[in-house]
Write a protein that holds these residues in place. Structure first.
Motif, PDB file in Angstrom:
ATOM      1  N   PRO A 143      59.103  35.126  20.103  1.00  0.00           N
ATOM      2  CA  PRO A 143      59.841  34.089  19.476  1.00  0.00           C
ATOM      3  C   PRO A 143      61.430  34.319  19.894  1.00  0.00           C
ATOM      4  O   PRO A 143      61.701  35.520  19.664  1.00  0.00           O
ATOM      5  CB  PRO A 143      59.409  34.222  18.012  1.00  0.00           C
ATOM      6  CG  PRO A 143      58.468  35.001  18.143  1.00  0.00           C
ATOM      7  CD  PRO A 143      58.365  35.831  19.169  1.00  0.00           C
ATOM      8  N   LEU A 144      62.281  33.596  20.110  1.00  0.00           N
ATOM      9  CA  LEU A 144      63.588  33.358  20.037  1.00  0.00           C
ATOM     10  C   LEU A 144      64.221  33.848  18.623  1.00  0.00           C
ATOM     11  O   LEU A 144      65.186  34.451  18.448  1.00  0.00           O
ATOM     12  CB  LEU A 144      64.388  32.341  20.502  1.00  0.00           C
ATOM     13  CG  LEU A 144      64.211  31.627  21.675  1.00  0.00           C
ATOM     14  CD1 LEU A 144      65.236  30.229  21.827  1.00  0.00           C
ATOM     15  CD2 LEU A 144      64.932  32.722  22.723  1.00  0.00           C
ATOM     16  N   ALA A 145      63.287  33.646  17.652  1.00  0.00           N
ATOM     17  CA  ALA A 145      63.708  33.941  16.074  1.00  0.00           C
ATOM     18  C   ALA A 145      63.425  35.380  16.003  1.00  0.00           C
ATOM     19  O   ALA A 145      63.826  35.923  14.737  1.00  0.00           O
ATOM     20  CB  ALA A 145      63.188  32.924  15.188  1.00  0.00           C
ATOM     21  N   SER A 146      63.176  36.233  17.093  1.00  0.00           N
ATOM     22  CA  SER A 146      62.650  37.510  16.560  1.00  0.00           C
ATOM     23  C   SER A 146      63.986  38.167  16.985  1.00  0.00           C
ATOM     24  O   SER A 146      64.856  37.811  17.787  1.00  0.00           O
ATOM     25  CB  SER A 146      61.491  38.249  17.358  1.00  0.00           C
ATOM     26  OG  SER A 146      62.015  38.171  19.017  1.00  0.00           O
ATOM     27  N   LEU A 167      58.191  29.413  25.875  1.00  0.00           N
ATOM     28  CA  LEU A 167      56.954  29.297  25.311  1.00  0.00           C
ATOM     29  C   LEU A 167      57.107  28.833  23.877  1.00  0.00           C
ATOM     30  O   LEU A 167      57.388  29.806  23.219  1.00  0.00           O
ATOM     31  CB  LEU A 167      56.024  30.352  25.804  1.00  0.00           C
ATOM     32  CG  LEU A 167      55.668  30.427  27.181  1.00  0.00           C
ATOM     33  CD1 LEU A 167      54.557  31.763  27.273  1.00  0.00           C
ATOM     34  CD2 LEU A 167      55.169  29.359  28.072  1.00  0.00           C
ATOM     35  N   ASP A 168      56.353  27.885  23.564  1.00  0.00           N
ATOM     36  CA  ASP A 168      56.101  27.601  22.200  1.00  0.00           C
ATOM     37  C   ASP A 168      55.007  28.502  21.319  1.00  0.00           C
ATOM     38  O   ASP A 168      55.302  28.674  20.072  1.00  0.00           O
ATOM     39  CB  ASP A 168      56.011  25.986  21.598  1.00  0.00           C
ATOM     40  CG  ASP A 168      54.671  25.474  22.135  1.00  0.00           C
ATOM     41  OD1 ASP A 168      53.761  26.321  22.993  1.00  0.00           O
ATOM     42  OD2 ASP A 168      54.255  24.424  21.877  1.00  0.00           O
ATOM     43  N   ARG A 169      54.164  29.037  22.216  1.00  0.00           N
ATOM     44  CA  ARG A 169      53.303  30.023  21.818  1.00  0.00           C
ATOM     45  C   ARG A 169      52.704  30.825  22.885  1.00  0.00           C
ATOM     46  O   ARG A 169      52.545  30.163  23.909  1.00  0.00           O
ATOM     47  CB  ARG A 169      51.897  29.237  21.039  1.00  0.00           C
ATOM     48  CG  ARG A 169      50.982  30.167  20.631  1.00  0.00           C
ATOM     49  CD  ARG A 169      49.778  29.422  20.221  1.00  0.00           C
ATOM     50  NE  ARG A 169      48.738  30.251  19.481  1.00  0.00           N
ATOM     51  CZ  ARG A 169      47.336  29.943  19.361  1.00  0.00           C
ATOM     52  NH1 ARG A 169      46.957  28.620  19.490  1.00  0.00           N
ATOM     53  NH2 ARG A 169      46.649  30.691  18.728  1.00  0.00           N
ATOM     54  N   PHE A 170      52.479  32.079  22.790  1.00  0.00           N
ATOM     55  CA  PHE A 170      52.154  32.821  24.100  1.00  0.00           C
ATOM     56  C   PHE A 170      50.768  32.808  24.036  1.00  0.00           C
ATOM     57  O   PHE A 170      50.135  33.027  23.094  1.00  0.00           O
ATOM     58  CB  PHE A 170      52.319  34.338  23.789  1.00  0.00           C
ATOM     59  CG  PHE A 170      51.926  35.350  24.813  1.00  0.00           C
ATOM     60  CD1 PHE A 170      52.613  35.092  26.099  1.00  0.00           C
ATOM     61  CD2 PHE A 170      50.839  36.107  24.539  1.00  0.00           C
ATOM     62  CE1 PHE A 170      51.771  36.266  27.123  1.00  0.00           C
ATOM     63  CE2 PHE A 170      50.440  36.713  25.330  1.00  0.00           C
ATOM     64  CZ  PHE A 170      50.688  36.824  26.597  1.00  0.00           C
ATOM     65  N   THR A 171      50.127  32.452  25.297  1.00  0.00           N
ATOM     66  CA  THR A 171      48.769  32.818  25.728  1.00  0.00           C
ATOM     67  C   THR A 171      48.961  33.259  27.103  1.00  0.00           C
ATOM     68  O   THR A 171      50.048  32.883  27.860  1.00  0.00           O
ATOM     69  CB  THR A 171      47.973  31.659  25.863  1.00  0.00           C
ATOM     70  OG1 THR A 171      48.575  30.676  26.782  1.00  0.00           O
ATOM     71  CG2 THR A 171      48.125  30.917  24.431  1.00  0.00           C
ATOM     72  N   PRO A 172      48.215  34.049  27.657  1.00  0.00           N
ATOM     73  CA  PRO A 172      48.273  34.850  29.041  1.00  0.00           C
ATOM     74  C   PRO A 172      48.351  33.658  30.015  1.00  0.00           C
ATOM     75  O   PRO A 172      48.956  33.971  31.038  1.00  0.00           O
ATOM     76  CB  PRO A 172      47.209  35.591  29.302  1.00  0.00           C
ATOM     77  CG  PRO A 172      46.132  35.368  28.219  1.00  0.00           C
ATOM     78  CD  PRO A 172      46.790  34.767  27.084  1.00  0.00           C
ATOM     79  N   ASP A 173      47.609  32.688  29.940  1.00  0.00           N
ATOM     80  CA  ASP A 173      47.444  31.567  30.844  1.00  0.00           C
ATOM     81  C   ASP A 173      48.866  30.717  30.878  1.00  0.00           C
ATOM     82  O   ASP A 173      49.233  30.305  32.057  1.00  0.00           O
ATOM     83  CB  ASP A 173      46.193  30.729  30.583  1.00  0.00           C
ATOM     84  CG  ASP A 173      44.979  31.270  30.711  1.00  0.00           C
ATOM     85  OD1 ASP A 173      44.850  32.251  31.601  1.00  0.00           O
ATOM     86  OD2 ASP A 173      43.966  30.998  30.288  1.00  0.00           O
ATOM     87  N   ALA A 174      49.392  30.311  29.687  1.00  0.00           N
ATOM     88  CA  ALA A 174      50.485  29.640  29.750  1.00  0.00           C
ATOM     89  C   ALA A 174      51.794  30.436  30.364  1.00  0.00           C
ATOM     90  O   ALA A 174      52.577  29.999  30.945  1.00  0.00           O
ATOM     91  CB  ALA A 174      50.871  29.336  28.149  1.00  0.00           C
ATOM     92  N   ALA A 189      56.686  38.169  15.040  1.00  0.00           N
ATOM     93  CA  ALA A 189      57.840  38.536  16.098  1.00  0.00           C
ATOM     94  C   ALA A 189      57.220  38.984  17.464  1.00  0.00           C
ATOM     95  O   ALA A 189      57.999  39.326  18.309  1.00  0.00           O
ATOM     96  CB  ALA A 189      58.724  39.522  15.493  1.00  0.00           C
ATOM     97  N   GLY A 190      55.897  39.028  17.644  1.00  0.00           N
ATOM     98  CA  GLY A 190      55.521  39.237  19.079  1.00  0.00           C
ATOM     99  C   GLY A 190      55.194  41.076  19.189  1.00  0.00           C
ATOM    100  O   GLY A 190      54.968  41.325  20.288  1.00  0.00           O
ATOM    101  N   LYS A 191      55.563  41.692  18.134  1.00  0.00           N
ATOM    102  CA  LYS A 191      55.298  43.322  18.342  1.00  0.00           C
ATOM    103  C   LYS A 191      54.094  43.745  17.935  1.00  0.00           C
ATOM    104  O   LYS A 191      53.376  43.174  16.862  1.00  0.00           O
ATOM    105  CB  LYS A 191      56.342  44.023  17.678  1.00  0.00           C
ATOM    106  CG  LYS A 191      57.915  43.618  18.018  1.00  0.00           C
ATOM    107  CD  LYS A 191      58.947  44.267  17.427  1.00  0.00           C
ATOM    108  CE  LYS A 191      58.786  45.889  17.130  1.00  0.00           C
ATOM    109  NZ  LYS A 191      60.209  46.219  16.666  1.00  0.00           N
ATOM    110  N   PRO A 192      53.333  44.822  18.484  1.00  0.00           N
ATOM    111  CA  PRO A 192      52.299  45.326  18.053  1.00  0.00           C
ATOM    112  C   PRO A 192      52.280  45.606  16.536  1.00  0.00           C
ATOM    113  O   PRO A 192      53.317  46.242  15.939  1.00  0.00           O
ATOM    114  CB  PRO A 192      51.954  46.663  18.829  1.00  0.00           C
ATOM    115  CG  PRO A 192      53.007  46.587  20.064  1.00  0.00           C
ATOM    116  CD  PRO A 192      54.091  45.635  19.658  1.00  0.00           C
TER     117      PRO A 192
END
Length: 567
Positions: A249-252, A273-280, A541-544
């Protein structure tokens, strides 16, 4: 080592770095010494038809993005937003989120972005502690009506400073809420942007750290475009503006390298990307040919799993720039071959530290028995921040201790938490990161672990990061994170949470034998093994998400009984 008690200046965004240092960094050329909107506007004038943003709806050039930002700024001004006001932003990765960043900078307001998906309780905490006067929120995102939730909080009087909730996106607009679409249609003919002091607050970064509530850290225009901008500058080819694909996210906090750095500082292009997926993510790399892909190691591991074996390689970027956690040597090499580019493992945090090894990388990616403890992360760049080590005891140079940072990227202060300023800032402006590390004789920083993540087993300290670094080289392991689980006898025991490679099923005894061969002391070996059959969980935020894994492991081993589990 404890800092002496001291009083701190009052006010919401008081700079805890001496003003003379800020001016010296600007004089040295480490900071552009302009506000973010002025920097963006200069790029817009130089290249109005260059692509600024690529999102799910297509491309937007600099001229159109600027038009949207100015209209939104004029609409926000009519809604009562003034210079210095804090405005929350809870939007997915879209051109609207970027326009909101620029509009708030043009007003001289302070943006408080936080990712969609964070619940009402956390939003309540962030908006309340920051004294936010308004918030721009999605009408709906994956089943959650953020704008409606926040409008309810505002109407209840629980957030007395919050006056306006602006609803963004398709779907019904809550009663009494202006719509973002309406504000974007405001006539901006007479709008004149503010010209805030570049050393004043521009954005509040939200840290997904280990405090009971997320930490909020105020950054100035100079600290974002200068210090944080210099982090990316050292990864660019001379004269080539970046084209950055953001997987998170840009918001992170990591996403602060988006509008402020990629656009305003470097005049580049944001691929969202509005949502992460590996394919996207793989499709975006092939379709949009980014120069830099920014994410976390777990995302790259997921992408590698989806890439078909063979000669096909996504259009090679200049670098994968990965933060949030350490990257093991095996994955680093696999990613380098698969993507045909440099893999940069960035050490940094919202609190005010950043260091990496550049496009060539540090000499080693992870610890081996003969090259020192922890992970080599590169030599500190004075254009970003200087780093020194505060020994845990009165030791000598080269000893492991807490990492302290200070430089052009150093934030102003913590927001709504004066106790954090006392705990994590020194009287002369250094930031206590809470990380353990050491500086080698050649100036290379090595990160050993987190003070707060230390697992205390029978009175002895174990650094999970150290054990993770060793386990990551095991051939059966694709991803690993170690956490402490409660134990009635020892207080805590170490649990290894492992995502196996396809077709593999590692066992605890084999992992411990591997650690023996790596030379790790047996008292640091994990005593519990949790096999994670899907992926390690990520925060919004996309972190572990170490806290979620700790809860999962504690539920799997509720009394410390049992050595292996599966989730």
């Amino acid at each position: 080592m404890t800092s002496p008690a001291r009083s701190l200046p009052s006010g919401p965004f008081r700079d805890l770095v001496p003003a003379s240092l800020r001016r010296a960094w600007a004089a040295a050329g480490h900071c552009p010494d302009l506000d973010l909107y002025s920097l963006f506007r200069a790029h817009r004038i130089a290249g109005p038809r260059r692509t600024a943003v690529i999102d799910a709806h297509g491309e937007v050039d600099y001229a159109e993005l600027d038009r949207r930002a100015r209209c939104l700024a004029a609409g926000l001004a009519e809604a009562g937003i003034r210079p210095g006001d804090v405005v929350g932003v809870q939007l997915p990765n879209t051109r609207e989120a970027v326009a909101a960043d620029l509009a708030l900078a043009a007003l001289g307001a302070v943006a408080l972005p936080f990712p969609v998906g964070r619940g009402g309780r956390e939003a309540h905490s962030l908006l309340g502690r920051s004294g936010a006067r308004a918030v721009i929120a999605a009408t709906g995102h994956r089943g959650v009506a953020h704008a409606r939730e926040l409008a309810g909080l505002a109407a209840s009087g629980e957030l007395p400073a919050l006056r306006t909730v602006i609803a963004a996106g398709p779907g019904p607009v809550p009663d009494g809420c202006p719509s973002l679409a309406g504000l974007l249609r405001t006539d901006a003919t007479g709008f004149s942007p503010a010209r805030p002091d570049p050393d004043t607050a521009a954005r509040i970064l939200v840290s997904s750290g280990s405090e009971a509530e997320p930490k909020m850290v105020a950054y100035s225009h100079n600290a974002l475009a200068g210090g944080r901008g210099n982090t990316l500058a050292s990864l660019l080819h001379e004269g080539s503006p970046p084209r950055c694909l953001f997987l998170g996210p840009l918001a992170s906090a990591f996403g602060s390298a988006g509008t402020a750095v990629t656009l305003a500082r470097h005049g580049g292009t944001l691929v969202l990307l509005d949502r992460f997926t590996p394919d996207a993510a793989l499709e975006a790399i092939r379709a949009h040919r980014p120069t830099h892909v920014l994410g976390v190691p777990t995302m790259v591991r997921m992408m590698l799993d989806r890439m078909a074996p063979g000669p096909e390689v996504p259009a090679g970027p200049t670098a994968l720039v990965l933060g949030g956690s350490a990257l093991d040597a095996a994955t680093r090499e696999e990613a380098r071959r698969a993507f045909g580019c440099a893999v940069v493992n960035l050490y940094g945090s919202a609190d005010g530290v950043n260091c990496h090894g550049g496009l060539t990388g540090p000499d080693t990616a992870c610890r081996t028995p003969d090259n020192g403890p922890g992970i080599a992360v590169g030599r500190p760049d004075p254009a970003v921040c200087e780093i020194r080590i505060d020994p845990l005891s009165s030791g000598t140079s080269g000893e492991t201790g807490e990492i302290l940072a200070r430089g052009p990227m150093t934030p102003l202060c913590y927001v709504g938490a004066p106790e954090l300023n006392l705990r994590y800032r020194t009287a002369d402006g250094w930031v206590r990161t809470g990380d353990l590390g050491m500086l080698g004789a050649d100036g290379t920083l090595r990160v050993v672990g987190r003070l707060k993540d230390i697992v205390i087993r029978g009175g002895a300290n174990i650094s999970p990061a150290e054990v993770e670094g060793e386990l990551s080289s095991h051939p059966d392991i694709r991803d690993v994170m170690c956490v402490g689980v409660p134990d009635p006898l020892m207080g805590e025991r170490l649990a290894a949470c492992v995502v196996p490679r396809p077709g593999r099923k590692p066992e605890l005894e084999g992992l411990c034998a591997h650690l023996d061969a790596r030379g790790l002391e047996r008292r640091k070996h994990p005593e519990r093994l949790l096999l994670v059959t899907d992926e390690l969980p990520l925060t919004p935020a996309g972190k572990p998400d170490r806290a979620a894994l700790r809860e999962r492991a504690a539920a799997e081993f509720p009394t410390g009984d049992g050595r292996e589990g599966q989730s």
